[in-house]
Design a protein around this motif. Structure first.
Motif, PDB file in Angstrom:
ATOM      1  N   PRO A 290      29.824  17.854   4.683  1.00 21.80           N
ATOM      2  CA  PRO A 290      29.440  16.445   4.547  1.00 21.80           C
ATOM      3  C   PRO A 290      28.205  16.093   5.383  1.00 21.80           C
ATOM      4  O   PRO A 290      27.379  15.292   4.965  1.00 21.80           O
ATOM      5  N   GLY A 291      28.068  16.699   6.555  1.00 19.67           N
ATOM      6  CA  GLY A 291      26.891  16.450   7.391  1.00 19.67           C
ATOM      7  C   GLY A 291      25.613  16.916   6.713  1.00 19.67           C
ATOM      8  O   GLY A 291      24.604  16.215   6.708  1.00 19.67           O
ATOM      9  N   ARG A 292      25.666  18.117   6.120  1.00 17.53           N
ATOM     10  CA  ARG A 292      24.491  18.635   5.414  1.00 17.53           C
ATOM     11  C   ARG A 292      24.178  17.801   4.179  1.00 17.53           C
ATOM     12  O   ARG A 292      23.010  17.560   3.860  1.00 17.53           O
ATOM     13  N   LEU A 293      25.207  17.362   3.489  1.00 21.98           N
ATOM     14  CA  LEU A 293      25.019  16.530   2.302  1.00 21.98           C
ATOM     15  C   LEU A 293      24.383  15.199   2.681  1.00 21.98           C
ATOM     16  O   LEU A 293      23.467  14.716   2.003  1.00 21.98           O
ATOM     17  N   ALA A 294      24.845  14.606   3.803  1.00 24.12           N
ATOM     18  CA  ALA A 294      24.269  13.341   4.260  1.00 24.12           C
ATOM     19  C   ALA A 294      22.799  13.520   4.641  1.00 24.12           C
ATOM     20  O   ALA A 294      21.953  12.681   4.322  1.00 24.12           O
ATOM     21  N   GLU A 295      22.496  14.646   5.323  1.00 30.35           N
ATOM     22  CA  GLU A 295      21.107  14.923   5.688  1.00 30.35           C
ATOM     23  C   GLU A 295      20.233  15.106   4.450  1.00 30.35           C
ATOM     24  O   GLU A 295      19.111  14.611   4.380  1.00 30.35           O
ATOM     25  N   TRP A 296      20.773  15.814   3.468  1.00 31.96           N
ATOM     26  CA  TRP A 296      20.034  16.049   2.226  1.00 31.96           C
ATOM     27  C   TRP A 296      19.782  14.720   1.502  1.00 31.96           C
ATOM     28  O   TRP A 296      18.688  14.476   1.009  1.00 31.96           O
ATOM     29  N   GLN A 297      20.812  13.851   1.459  1.00 32.84           N
ATOM     30  CA  GLN A 297      20.661  12.551   0.804  1.00 32.84           C
ATOM     31  C   GLN A 297      19.645  11.679   1.543  1.00 32.84           C
ATOM     32  O   GLN A 297      18.819  11.004   0.913  1.00 32.84           O
ATOM     33  N   ASP A 298      19.681  11.706   2.891  1.00 29.96           N
ATOM     34  CA  ASP A 298      18.712  10.942   3.676  1.00 29.96           C
ATOM     35  C   ASP A 298      17.291  11.444   3.418  1.00 29.96           C
ATOM     36  O   ASP A 298      16.354  10.651   3.265  1.00 29.96           O
ATOM     37  N   GLY A 299      17.148  12.763   3.368  1.00 34.56           N
ATOM     38  CA  GLY A 299      15.832  13.350   3.092  1.00 34.56           C
ATOM     39  C   GLY A 299      15.323  12.976   1.706  1.00 34.56           C
ATOM     40  O   GLY A 299      14.139  12.688   1.526  1.00 34.56           O
ATOM     41  N   LEU A 300      16.245  12.962   0.748  1.00 34.09           N
ATOM     42  CA  LEU A 300      15.884  12.586  -0.621  1.00 34.09           C
ATOM     43  C   LEU A 300      15.452  11.125  -0.685  1.00 34.09           C
ATOM     44  O   LEU A 300      14.458  10.783  -1.335  1.00 34.09           O
ATOM     45  N   LYS A 301      16.178  10.248   0.033  1.00 31.02           N
ATOM     46  CA  LYS A 301      15.824   8.832   0.056  1.00 31.02           C
ATOM     47  C   LYS A 301      14.464   8.615   0.712  1.00 31.02           C
ATOM     48  O   LYS A 301      13.645   7.831   0.229  1.00 31.02           O
ATOM     49  N   ARG A 302      14.223   9.313   1.826  1.00 30.34           N
ATOM     50  CA  ARG A 302      12.933   9.188   2.503  1.00 30.34           C
ATOM     51  C   ARG A 302      11.796   9.677   1.615  1.00 30.34           C
ATOM     52  O   ARG A 302      10.732   9.062   1.549  1.00 30.34           O
ATOM     53  N   GLY A 303      12.043  10.796   0.908  1.00 34.67           N
ATOM     54  CA  GLY A 303      11.027  11.326   0.001  1.00 34.67           C
ATOM     55  C   GLY A 303      10.730  10.369  -1.149  1.00 34.67           C
ATOM     56  O   GLY A 303       9.569  10.177  -1.517  1.00 34.67           O
ATOM     57  N   ALA A 304      11.782   9.774  -1.704  1.00 35.10           N
ATOM     58  CA  ALA A 304      11.596   8.821  -2.809  1.00 35.10           C
ATOM     59  C   ALA A 304      10.850   7.580  -2.327  1.00 35.10           C
ATOM     60  O   ALA A 304       9.948   7.071  -3.012  1.00 35.10           O
ATOM     61  N   LYS A 305      11.205   7.112  -1.126  1.00 33.58           N
ATOM     62  CA  LYS A 305      10.536   5.930  -0.562  1.00 33.58           C
ATOM     63  C   LYS A 305       9.069   6.222  -0.307  1.00 33.58           C
ATOM     64  O   LYS A 305       8.191   5.411  -0.596  1.00 33.58           O
ATOM     65  N   ARG A 306       8.776   7.399   0.232  1.00 31.72           N
ATOM     66  CA  ARG A 306       7.390   7.783   0.514  1.00 31.72           C
ATOM     67  C   ARG A 306       6.592   7.938  -0.772  1.00 31.72           C
ATOM     68  O   ARG A 306       5.434   7.513  -0.850  1.00 31.72           O
ATOM     69  N   SER A 307       7.231   8.526  -1.801  1.00 32.10           N
ATOM     70  CA  SER A 307       6.547   8.691  -3.090  1.00 32.10           C
ATOM     71  C   SER A 307       6.223   7.339  -3.715  1.00 32.10           C
ATOM     72  O   SER A 307       5.131   7.132  -4.251  1.00 32.10           O
TER      73      SER A 307
END
Length: 198
Positions: A11-28
């Motif tokens: 779950p920790g890795r999944l949360a990190e992956w989701q946070d990274g995905l959100k940051r990437g989408a926001k930056r894009s």
């Protein structure tokens, strides 16, 4: 023991992956938005520079293709900007450009709506000063130096100056009004530009 650690790690890795995905989408999204604002600014600058009264637009029902360098869209956009605010409408472009650059650099955009509103009020005041200084009708501009807003406010100021009745007293009032309106407009526009150290 190892199984429970693995389960708790997922779950920790999944949360990190989701946070990274959100940051990437926001930056894009910010990147695309910044590029779109910069492109729109450049297009409007080209449209304003190549404005022609003979192009088909809101104020002109001319036949034939638009000779504006930005095409039909540029002809209509430049006509709308010049009709509303006159040549000072060009001062809106740096404000939009700064917002686009901030989004592109992933900097804080700030209070962008306030910036645009301040700039528009400043542009109207500058247009009012120009309309008082140069008068209403100007060949090659759809609504003179001040645009519709500037001309309307200038007519109110003219009415107030006419109430004085004595030209020797009224003329200094006109000079003061032009100076105050133009300087106030430039100050508001500068506040709207919101330049920062970076």
């Amino acid at each position: 023991m190892a199984t429970s650690a693995t389960r708790s790690g997922r779950p920790g890795r999944l949360a990190e992956w989701q946070d990274g995905l959100k940051r990437g989408a926001k930056r894009s999204t910010a990147l695309v938005g910044g590029l779109a604002l910069i492109a729109a600014t450049m297009l409007l600058a080209v449209a304003l520079v190549s404005y022609r009264t003979s192009d088909p637009s809101f104020n002109t029902s001319a036949a034939g293709p638009a000779r504006n360098w930005a095409g039909q869209v540029g002809a209509y956009a430049s006509d709308a900007l010049l009709t509303l605010w006159g040549p000072p409408a060009g001062l809106l472009l740096p404000v939009v450009l700064v917002l686009g650059l901030r989004l592109l650099r992933d900097a804080e955009a700030g209070r962008w709506l306030r910036a645009i509103l301040l700039s528009i009020v400043g542009i109207i005041l500058i247009g009012t000063g120009l309309a008082l200084l140069f008068g209403g009708a100007v060949n090659g501009l759809p609504a003179g130096w001040g645009g519709a807003f500037g001309l309307s406010l200038a007519s109110l100021v003219e009415f107030g100056i006419a109430m004085i009745g004595r030209p020797a007293v009224a003329e200094p009032f006109r000079i003061v009004a032009v100076s105050l309106l133009t300087l106030s407009g430039l100050f508001l526009w500068y506040l709207g530009l919101g330049l920062r150290a970076e």
